[in-house]
Design a protein around this motif. Structure first.
Motif, short mmCIF file in Angstrom:
data_model
loop_
_atom_site.label_atom_id
_atom_site.label_comp_id
_atom_site.label_asym_id
_atom_site.label_seq_id
_atom_site.Cartn_x
_atom_site.Cartn_y
_atom_site.Cartn_z
N ARG A 1 -11.10 -0.95 -0.60
CA ARG A 1 -9.83 -1.60 -0.99
C ARG A 1 -9.84 -3.10 -0.76
NH1 ARG A 1 -4.37 0.38 1.82
NH2 ARG A 1 -5.40 -0.48 3.63
N GLY A 2 -10.52 -3.54 0.27
CA GLY A 2 -10.51 -4.96 0.60
C GLY A 2 -9.25 -5.34 1.37
N GLU A 3 -9.08 -6.63 1.51
CA GLU A 3 -7.98 -7.14 2.32
C GLU A 3 -6.66 -7.09 1.56
OE1 GLU A 3 -7.25 -11.42 4.17
OE2 GLU A 3 -9.07 -10.46 4.95
N SER A 4 -5.61 -6.71 2.25
CA SER A 4 -4.27 -6.64 1.67
C SER A 4 -3.69 -8.05 1.55
CB SER A 4 -3.40 -5.78 2.60
OG SER A 4 -2.05 -5.90 2.28
N ALA A 5 -2.74 -8.21 0.66
CA ALA A 5 -2.11 -9.52 0.45
C ALA A 5 -1.23 -9.92 1.64
CB ALA A 5 -1.27 -9.50 -0.82
N LYS A 6 -0.70 -8.95 2.34
CA LYS A 6 0.15 -9.22 3.50
C LYS A 6 -0.24 -8.25 4.62
CE LYS A 6 3.73 -6.31 1.61
NZ LYS A 6 5.07 -6.11 1.19
N PRO A 7 0.20 -8.49 5.84
CA PRO A 7 -0.14 -7.58 6.94
C PRO A 7 0.30 -6.15 6.62
CG PRO A 7 0.82 -9.58 7.81
CD PRO A 7 0.96 -9.65 6.30
N LEU A 8 -0.53 -5.20 7.03
CA LEU A 8 -0.26 -3.80 6.70
C LEU A 8 0.89 -3.22 7.51
CD1 LEU A 8 -3.94 -2.52 6.51
CD2 LEU A 8 -2.37 -2.89 4.61
N PHE A 9 1.08 -3.70 8.74
CA PHE A 9 2.08 -3.12 9.63
C PHE A 9 2.94 -4.21 10.26
CE2 PHE A 9 -1.67 -0.32 9.71
CZ PHE A 9 -1.10 0.85 9.24
N ASP A 10 4.08 -3.79 10.75
CA ASP A 10 5.01 -4.68 11.44
C ASP A 10 4.38 -5.18 12.74
OD1 ASP A 10 7.51 -4.78 13.54
OD2 ASP A 10 8.05 -5.47 11.53
N GLU A 11 4.74 -6.39 13.14
CA GLU A 11 4.16 -6.99 14.35
C GLU A 11 4.58 -6.26 15.62
OE1 GLU A 11 7.49 -10.54 14.85
OE2 GLU A 11 5.65 -10.91 13.72
N ARG A 12 5.66 -5.50 15.59
CA ARG A 12 6.05 -4.72 16.77
C ARG A 12 5.15 -3.52 16.96
NH1 ARG A 12 12.11 -4.44 14.87
NH2 ARG A 12 10.88 -4.43 12.99
N LEU A 13 4.53 -3.06 15.87
CA LEU A 13 3.64 -1.91 15.94
C LEU A 13 2.21 -2.34 16.25
CD1 LEU A 13 3.48 1.15 15.60
CD2 LEU A 13 3.11 0.79 13.16
N PHE A 14 1.73 -3.34 15.53
CA PHE A 14 0.38 -3.88 15.74
C PHE A 14 0.51 -5.39 15.86
CE2 PHE A 14 -0.62 0.11 13.56
CZ PHE A 14 -1.64 0.61 14.36
N SER A 15 0.16 -5.92 17.01
CA SER A 15 0.32 -7.37 17.22
C SER A 15 -0.73 -8.17 16.46
CB SER A 15 0.25 -7.70 18.71
OG SER A 15 -0.99 -7.28 19.24
#
Length: 182
Positions: free
Chosen positions: A24-38
């Protein structure tokens, strides 16, 4: 507290994440919320690594005797949420790829739209011919079961024709919008 089964699950997730990231490669934006994965990663692998580090923290604090009940509860809850999010992301990957494939082609050129239109018009004519043939044969079947089967096939053809016409109309709308827009 034995965390070996969690480590095995995380290793399985790490293997799948690496495979998905390669495809898939890199996503355009972070995959998860910063509270879940810093880490705010755009790939799955760093997220799995962060979940592994939570397990390391639990083991390290437990071994040193610094792991309080509240801290253990917080870290375990965070780990469960992280693993669940990773599993959901991986499980819904195929669905999102299908949605992307079915999404309208916004960047389609006007000539591509005309080609799609011609293709749909051809399918529409063939389906209309198939329906006429099926209707003509409908009265020729001797048994009730054969007639029922023929009616089911006719109904399926009519539904396909209806979907084809809807798709054709959408393409025509996109063409006229593009032509008005310039």
């Amino acid at each position: 507290m034995d965390l070996s089964s969690l480590r095995a699950e995380l290793q399985t997730l790490a293997n799948r994440a690496a495979e998905i990231d390669r495809k898939r490669g890199e996503s355009a934006k972070p995959l998860f919320d910063e509270r879940l994965f810093s880490c705010l990663a755009r790939l799955l692998t760093p997220c799995v690594s962060e979940a592994k580090s939570v397990v390391d923290t639990i083991e390290r604090e437990q071994a040193s005797g610094r792991l309080s009940a509240m801290r253990a509860e917080h870290l375990c809850e965070k780990l469960v949420n992280q693993i669940g999010a990773l599993q959901r992301e991986m499980a819904t990957l195929a669905i999102r790829q299908q949605e992307k494939a079915l999404a309208p082609k916004t960047g389609a050129s006007i000539s591509q739209l005309y080609q799609d239109l011609a293709q749909h018009q051809g399918w529409e004519r063939r389906l209309e011919d198939m329906i006429r043939d099926a209707e003509a044969k409908l009265g020729q079947y001797a048994s009730f079961a054969e007639q029922q089967q023929a009616q089911k096939q006719l109904l399926a053809l009519e539904k396909r024709l209806s979907r084809c016409r809807e798709a054709r109309q959408k393409i025509e709308s996109r063409i006229s919008f593009r032509e008005r827009k310039g």
